[in-house]
Scaffold this motif. Sequence first.
Motif, PDB file in Angstrom:
ATOM      1  N   PHE A   1       1.098   9.098  -5.835  1.00 18.43           N
ATOM      2  CA  PHE A   1       1.256  10.501  -5.504  1.00 18.43           C
ATOM      3  C   PHE A   1       2.256  11.108  -6.675  1.00 18.43           C
ATOM      4  CE2 PHE A   1       0.979  10.329  -0.942  1.00 18.43           C
ATOM      5  CZ  PHE A   1      -0.254  10.522  -0.811  1.00 18.43           C
ATOM      6  N   ILE A   2       3.131  10.277  -7.188  1.00 23.77           N
ATOM      7  CA  ILE A   2       3.790  10.920  -8.293  1.00 23.77           C
ATOM      8  C   ILE A   2       2.929  11.147  -9.695  1.00 23.77           C
ATOM      9  CG2 ILE A   2       5.456  10.298  -9.921  1.00 23.77           C
ATOM     10  CD1 ILE A   2       6.988   8.750  -7.573  1.00 23.77           C
ATOM     11  N   ILE A   3       2.186  10.271  -9.988  1.00 29.76           N
ATOM     12  CA  ILE A   3       1.262  10.341 -11.136  1.00 29.76           C
ATOM     13  C   ILE A   3       0.130  11.476 -10.993  1.00 29.76           C
ATOM     14  CG2 ILE A   3      -0.436   9.316 -12.513  1.00 29.76           C
ATOM     15  CD1 ILE A   3       1.135   6.558 -11.977  1.00 29.76           C
ATOM     16  N   SER A   4       0.055  11.689  -9.878  1.00 30.91           N
ATOM     17  CA  SER A   4      -1.157  12.692  -9.555  1.00 30.91           C
ATOM     18  C   SER A   4      -0.418  14.283  -9.531  1.00 30.91           C
ATOM     19  CB  SER A   4      -1.696  12.354  -8.158  1.00 30.91           C
ATOM     20  OG  SER A   4      -2.630  13.720  -7.716  1.00 30.91           O
TER      21      SER A   4
ATOM     22  N   VAL B   1       6.056  14.806  -2.389  1.00 31.56           N
ATOM     23  CA  VAL B   1       5.651  13.872  -1.214  1.00 31.56           C
ATOM     24  C   VAL B   1       5.722  12.416  -2.049  1.00 31.56           C
ATOM     25  CG1 VAL B   1       3.565  12.865  -0.062  1.00 31.56           C
ATOM     26  CG2 VAL B   1       4.239  15.353   0.104  1.00 31.56           C
ATOM     27  N   GLY B   2       5.262  12.268  -3.252  1.00 30.96           N
ATOM     28  CA  GLY B   2       5.382  11.054  -3.925  1.00 30.96           C
ATOM     29  C   GLY B   2       7.125  10.684  -4.077  1.00 30.96           C
TER      30      GLY B   2
ATOM     31  N   TYR C   1       1.639  11.481   5.788  1.00 38.38           N
ATOM     32  CA  TYR C   1       1.668  12.447   4.256  1.00 38.38           C
ATOM     33  C   TYR C   1       0.400  12.580   3.762  1.00 38.38           C
ATOM     34  CZ  TYR C   1       6.627  12.218   3.735  1.00 38.38           C
ATOM     35  OH  TYR C   1       8.000  12.390   4.026  1.00 38.38           O
ATOM     36  N   VAL C   2      -0.415  11.306   4.015  1.00 33.72           N
ATOM     37  CA  VAL C   2      -1.707  11.331   3.421  1.00 33.72           C
ATOM     38  C   VAL C   2      -2.692  12.465   4.337  1.00 33.72           C
ATOM     39  CG1 VAL C   2      -3.742   9.902   3.158  1.00 33.72           C
ATOM     40  CG2 VAL C   2      -1.503   8.888   2.440  1.00 33.72           C
TER      41      VAL C   2
ATOM     42  N   LEU D   1       0.960  -1.383  -0.043  1.00 38.85           N
ATOM     43  CA  LEU D   1      -0.018  -0.123  -0.003  1.00 38.85           C
ATOM     44  C   LEU D   1       0.794   1.125  -0.058  1.00 38.85           C
ATOM     45  CD1 LEU D   1      -2.877   1.208   0.249  1.00 38.85           C
ATOM     46  CD2 LEU D   1      -2.442   0.962   2.566  1.00 38.85           C
ATOM     47  N   ALA D   2       1.882   1.298   0.734  1.00 37.71           N
ATOM     48  CA  ALA D   2       2.805   2.412   0.821  1.00 37.71           C
ATOM     49  C   ALA D   2       3.472   2.674  -0.666  1.00 37.71           C
ATOM     50  CB  ALA D   2       4.024   2.212   1.715  1.00 37.71           C
ATOM     51  N   ILE D   3       3.955   1.425  -1.521  1.00 38.00           N
ATOM     52  CA  ILE D   3       4.350   1.728  -2.825  1.00 38.00           C
ATOM     53  C   ILE D   3       3.223   2.053  -3.643  1.00 38.00           C
ATOM     54  CG2 ILE D   3       5.417   0.442  -4.790  1.00 38.00           C
ATOM     55  CD1 ILE D   3       6.534  -1.367  -2.533  1.00 38.00           C
ATOM     56  N   LEU D   4       2.157   1.757  -3.441  1.00 34.64           N
ATOM     57  CA  LEU D   4       0.933   2.033  -4.210  1.00 34.64           C
ATOM     58  C   LEU D   4       0.707   3.654  -4.207  1.00 34.64           C
ATOM     59  CD1 LEU D   4      -1.280   0.967  -6.434  1.00 34.64           C
ATOM     60  CD2 LEU D   4      -2.698   0.897  -4.487  1.00 34.64           C
TER      61      LEU D   4
END
Length: 120
Positions: free
Chosen positions: A55-58, A89-90, A107-108, A47-50
Amino acid sequence: MSSITRNIFGTINRTINYWYIPLVVGIIFIATGIYTFVSPLESYAALAILFSISFIISGISEITFSLLNKKLLNNWGWFLALGVLTLIVGVLLVINPAISQATLLFYVGFLVLFRIVSFH
């Protein structure tokens, strides 16, 4: 029979032809839920990796959206700032996965809080 009625029945018939897709998705979700209960630590790492990747894509998509629509949006700078923050953050979460597992909730939480405040 009118054109609208034929169109609706055609859509229903095409949907019924693919009835197994929700079944397959449901079975995958049930299997994922069982795996999560059996091995919660591995699930949390995944879940952390997902979240890191999302976050990077967003962030990249928000930066692109704000720059492409800066003439149309009044507050395009806020979209840009939020995209940059999300991207940072990503990247921070991807760089150190061990720390990202410990701080993922913060972070979330802060990112969601910033989003709520920035759009009101």
